[in-house]
Design a protein around this motif. Structure first.
Motif, PDB file in Angstrom:
ATOM      1  N   TRP A  80       0.963  -1.361  -0.753  1.00 41.41           N
ATOM      2  CA  TRP A  80       0.387   0.174  -0.079  1.00 41.41           C
ATOM      3  C   TRP A  80       0.615   1.389   0.265  1.00 41.41           C
ATOM      4  CZ3 TRP A  80      -4.928   0.125  -0.637  1.00 41.41           C
ATOM      5  CH2 TRP A  80      -5.182  -1.561  -0.916  1.00 41.41           C
ATOM      6  N   LEU A  81       0.480   2.054  -1.017  1.00 41.62           N
ATOM      7  CA  LEU A  81       1.226   3.660  -0.816  1.00 41.62           C
ATOM      8  C   LEU A  81       0.353   4.952  -0.535  1.00 41.62           C
ATOM      9  CD1 LEU A  81       2.363   3.654  -4.111  1.00 41.62           C
ATOM     10  CD2 LEU A  81       3.766   3.178  -2.325  1.00 41.62           C
ATOM     11  N   LYS A  82      -1.197   4.020   0.250  1.00 43.03           N
ATOM     12  CA  LYS A  82      -1.887   5.226  -0.219  1.00 43.03           C
ATOM     13  C   LYS A  82      -3.389   3.586   0.385  1.00 43.03           C
ATOM     14  CE  LYS A  82      -4.864   8.427  -0.090  1.00 43.03           C
ATOM     15  NZ  LYS A  82      -6.318   9.524  -1.310  1.00 43.03           N
ATOM     16  N   LYS A  83      -3.128   3.500   2.065  1.00 41.86           N
ATOM     17  CA  LYS A  83      -3.863   2.198   2.356  1.00 41.86           C
ATOM     18  C   LYS A  83      -5.696   2.748   2.637  1.00 41.86           C
ATOM     19  CE  LYS A  83      -4.825  -2.155   5.614  1.00 41.86           C
ATOM     20  NZ  LYS A  83      -4.396  -2.407   6.075  1.00 41.86           N
ATOM     21  N   PRO A  84      -7.336   2.704   2.349  1.00 37.07           N
ATOM     22  CA  PRO A  84      -7.516   3.415   2.871  1.00 37.07           C
ATOM     23  C   PRO A  84      -8.247   2.402   4.304  1.00 37.07           C
ATOM     24  CG  PRO A  84      -7.819   1.374   0.731  1.00 37.07           C
ATOM     25  CD  PRO A  84      -6.674   1.150   1.052  1.00 37.07           C
ATOM     26  N   ILE A  85      -9.390   3.482   5.161  1.00 37.93           N
ATOM     27  CA  ILE A  85      -9.513   2.981   5.934  1.00 37.93           C
ATOM     28  C   ILE A  85     -10.217   2.064   6.392  1.00 37.93           C
ATOM     29  CG2 ILE A  85     -10.121   4.713   7.610  1.00 37.93           C
ATOM     30  CD1 ILE A  85      -9.689   7.451   7.096  1.00 37.93           C
ATOM     31  N   LEU A  86     -11.313   1.976   5.388  1.00 35.85           N
ATOM     32  CA  LEU A  86     -12.100   0.793   5.975  1.00 35.85           C
ATOM     33  C   LEU A  86     -11.541  -0.878   4.621  1.00 35.85           C
ATOM     34  CD1 LEU A  86     -15.317   2.408   5.112  1.00 35.85           C
ATOM     35  CD2 LEU A  86     -13.942   1.716   7.427  1.00 35.85           C
ATOM     36  N   LYS A  87     -10.395  -1.246   4.944  1.00 37.72           N
ATOM     37  CA  LYS A  87      -9.693  -1.522   4.131  1.00 37.72           C
ATOM     38  C   LYS A  87      -8.962  -3.091   4.824  1.00 37.72           C
ATOM     39  CE  LYS A  87      -9.252  -3.968   0.483  1.00 37.72           C
ATOM     40  NZ  LYS A  87     -10.157  -4.912  -0.642  1.00 37.72           N
ATOM     41  N   SER A  88      -9.573  -4.418   4.793  1.00 39.03           N
ATOM     42  CA  SER A  88      -8.182  -5.312   5.952  1.00 39.03           C
ATOM     43  C   SER A  88      -7.598  -5.620   4.787  1.00 39.03           C
ATOM     44  CB  SER A  88      -9.762  -5.926   6.569  1.00 39.03           C
ATOM     45  OG  SER A  88      -9.684  -6.793   5.280  1.00 39.03           O
ATOM     46  N   GLN A  89      -7.207  -6.161   3.877  1.00 43.57           N
ATOM     47  CA  GLN A  89      -5.970  -6.584   2.676  1.00 43.57           C
ATOM     48  C   GLN A  89      -4.945  -5.619   3.643  1.00 43.57           C
ATOM     49  OE1 GLN A  89      -6.560  -8.133  -0.714  1.00 43.57           O
ATOM     50  NE2 GLN A  89      -4.591  -6.493  -1.303  1.00 43.57           N
ATOM     51  N   ASP A  90      -3.718  -6.510   3.802  1.00 43.86           N
ATOM     52  CA  ASP A  90      -2.353  -5.712   4.278  1.00 43.86           C
ATOM     53  C   ASP A  90      -1.151  -5.856   3.641  1.00 43.86           C
ATOM     54  OD1 ASP A  90      -3.014  -5.277   7.038  1.00 43.86           O
ATOM     55  OD2 ASP A  90      -2.510  -7.363   8.051  1.00 43.86           O
ATOM     56  N   ASN A  91      -0.242  -5.572   3.654  1.00 46.07           N
ATOM     57  CA  ASN A  91       0.499  -5.943   2.017  1.00 46.07           C
ATOM     58  C   ASN A  91       0.727  -7.640   2.640  1.00 46.07           C
ATOM     59  OD1 ASN A  91       0.698  -3.230   2.209  1.00 46.07           O
ATOM     60  ND2 ASN A  91       2.897  -3.247   3.410  1.00 46.07           N
ATOM     61  N   LEU A  92       1.592  -7.323   0.688  1.00 47.06           N
ATOM     62  CA  LEU A  92       1.621  -9.717   0.926  1.00 47.06           C
ATOM     63  C   LEU A  92       1.940  -9.840  -0.684  1.00 47.06           C
ATOM     64  CD1 LEU A  92      -2.331 -10.001  -0.287  1.00 47.06           C
ATOM     65  CD2 LEU A  92      -1.071 -10.598   1.744  1.00 47.06           C
ATOM     66  N   LYS A  93       3.342 -10.689  -0.089  1.00 48.81           N
ATOM     67  CA  LYS A  93       3.865 -10.960  -0.821  1.00 48.81           C
ATOM     68  C   LYS A  93       4.215 -12.758  -0.930  1.00 48.81           C
ATOM     69  CE  LYS A  93       9.349 -10.930  -1.414  1.00 48.81           C
ATOM     70  NZ  LYS A  93      10.741 -10.309  -0.343  1.00 48.81           N
ATOM     71  N   PHE A  94       4.420 -13.159  -2.185  1.00 53.22           N
ATOM     72  CA  PHE A  94       3.880 -14.676  -2.427  1.00 53.22           C
ATOM     73  C   PHE A  94       4.557 -15.577  -3.930  1.00 53.22           C
ATOM     74  CE2 PHE A  94       0.514 -14.476  -4.884  1.00 53.22           C
ATOM     75  CZ  PHE A  94      -0.346 -14.016  -3.497  1.00 53.22           C
ATOM     76  N   ASP A  95       4.934 -16.084  -3.741  1.00 56.19           N
ATOM     77  CA  ASP A  95       5.466 -17.014  -4.926  1.00 56.19           C
ATOM     78  C   ASP A  95       4.496 -17.028  -6.243  1.00 56.19           C
ATOM     79  OD1 ASP A  95       7.604 -18.559  -6.904  1.00 56.19           O
ATOM     80  OD2 ASP A  95       8.717 -19.127  -5.443  1.00 56.19           O
ATOM     81  N   LEU A  96       5.166 -16.690  -7.179  1.00 53.51           N
ATOM     82  CA  LEU A  96       4.029 -16.948  -8.511  1.00 53.51           C
ATOM     83  C   LEU A  96       4.034 -18.540  -8.603  1.00 53.51           C
ATOM     84  CD1 LEU A  96       5.341 -13.879 -11.417  1.00 53.51           C
ATOM     85  CD2 LEU A  96       3.838 -14.491  -9.308  1.00 53.51           C
ATOM     86  N   TYR A  97       4.899 -19.605  -7.967  1.00 55.23           N
ATOM     87  CA  TYR A  97       5.024 -20.523  -8.661  1.00 55.23           C
ATOM     88  C   TYR A  97       3.196 -21.333  -7.022  1.00 55.23           C
ATOM     89  CZ  TYR A  97       7.970 -20.708 -11.409  1.00 55.23           C
ATOM     90  OH  TYR A  97       8.600 -20.513 -13.331  1.00 55.23           O
TER      91      TYR A  97
END
Length: 241
Positions: A80-97
């Motif tokens: 997130w560069l600017k996270k919405p106030i009403l949004k629960s999704q956090d920063n994520l990182k995972f393998d494409l495979y």
């Protein structure tokens, strides 16, 4: 590559918009009832229009944000560069495979991209005015779909090599495009039949009750417009095959 994308939480937007609108409508009704005001209709219409625009603007501000997605040969990272106030999704990182499936849904006034893996899921929703002339969404979609296609090809080659060499190695599961699976199934045809039946019943109801003044006629008409949209969408999907 890094992609900057404007995104919105559609569910929270609708919930916020309707909550504020209904609350204000109730307060205005109670105020009018208590004060016994009989204002000019034009002034009421203009005021109500400005208030609805203001509520829409507030709802967008509370539920929209800007995200940056980094796509490499092996990983996908959502920050997130600017996270919405009403949004629960956090920063994520995972393998494409590790991705199991992905799906793009295009509805009335928004697009939604869902990416699911064994450990997490990513959802990106957006309004049509935020298309490729405002952000990098379309570039990201093109790059992401190409990456997934390339990974699936590699998995197919490895599976074929394992079959030829008779190695006891489990086949690698391909990353599923759920939109293609849905379009190739019989479910769209079933839904098409349901929409047509609902349209026939809806038109019959509106025709018989047009002069009765029932308020639910507008709801039925809105439902008919939805049926027309999905029937048109089904025909477009058929023509794309």
């Amino acid at each position: 590559m890094k992609y900057k994308i404007r995104t919105i939480s559609v569910f929270h937007f609708v919930f916020t918009f309707m909550t504020i609108l209904l609350s204000f409508s109730y307060i205005a009704y109670r105020f009018k009832e208590a004060a016994d005001i009989n204002p000019d209709e034009l002034i009421v219409f203009i005021t109500a229009t400005l208030i609805i625009i203001g509520i829409y603007w507030i709802s967008v501000k509370l539920t929209s944000g800007i995200a940056e997605i980094e796509l490499t040969k092996r990983e996908i990272e959502f920050n997130w560069l600017k996270k919405p106030i009403l949004k629960s999704q956090d920063n994520l990182k995972f393998d494409l495979y590790e991705i199991d499936s992905w799906n793009i849904q295009r509805e009335f006034h928004y697009d939604t991209l869902n990416i699911s893996s064994n450990f997490s899921s990513m959802t990106i929703s957006r309004f049509p005015e935020w298309r490729n002339d405002k952000d990098d969404y379309q570039s990201f979609i093109n790059s992401f779909s190409n990456k997934i296609g390339s990974i699936n090809k590699k998995k197919l080659k490895r599976n074929k090599r394992n079959e030829k060499s008779n190695q006891k190695v489990d086949d690698e599961k391909l990353i599923v495009d759920q939109e293609k699976v849905f379009k190739s199934s019989n479910l769209p045809k079933i839904l098409l039949g349901v929409y047509i039946i609902v349209m026939i019943l809806g038109v019959f109801y509106v025709y018989n009750n047009w002069n009765t003044g029932k308020s639910n006629i507008l709801i039925v008409i809105a439902g008919l417009s939805g049926c027309i949209y999905y029937i048109k969408k089904y025909r477009q999907n058929r023509n794309q095959k």
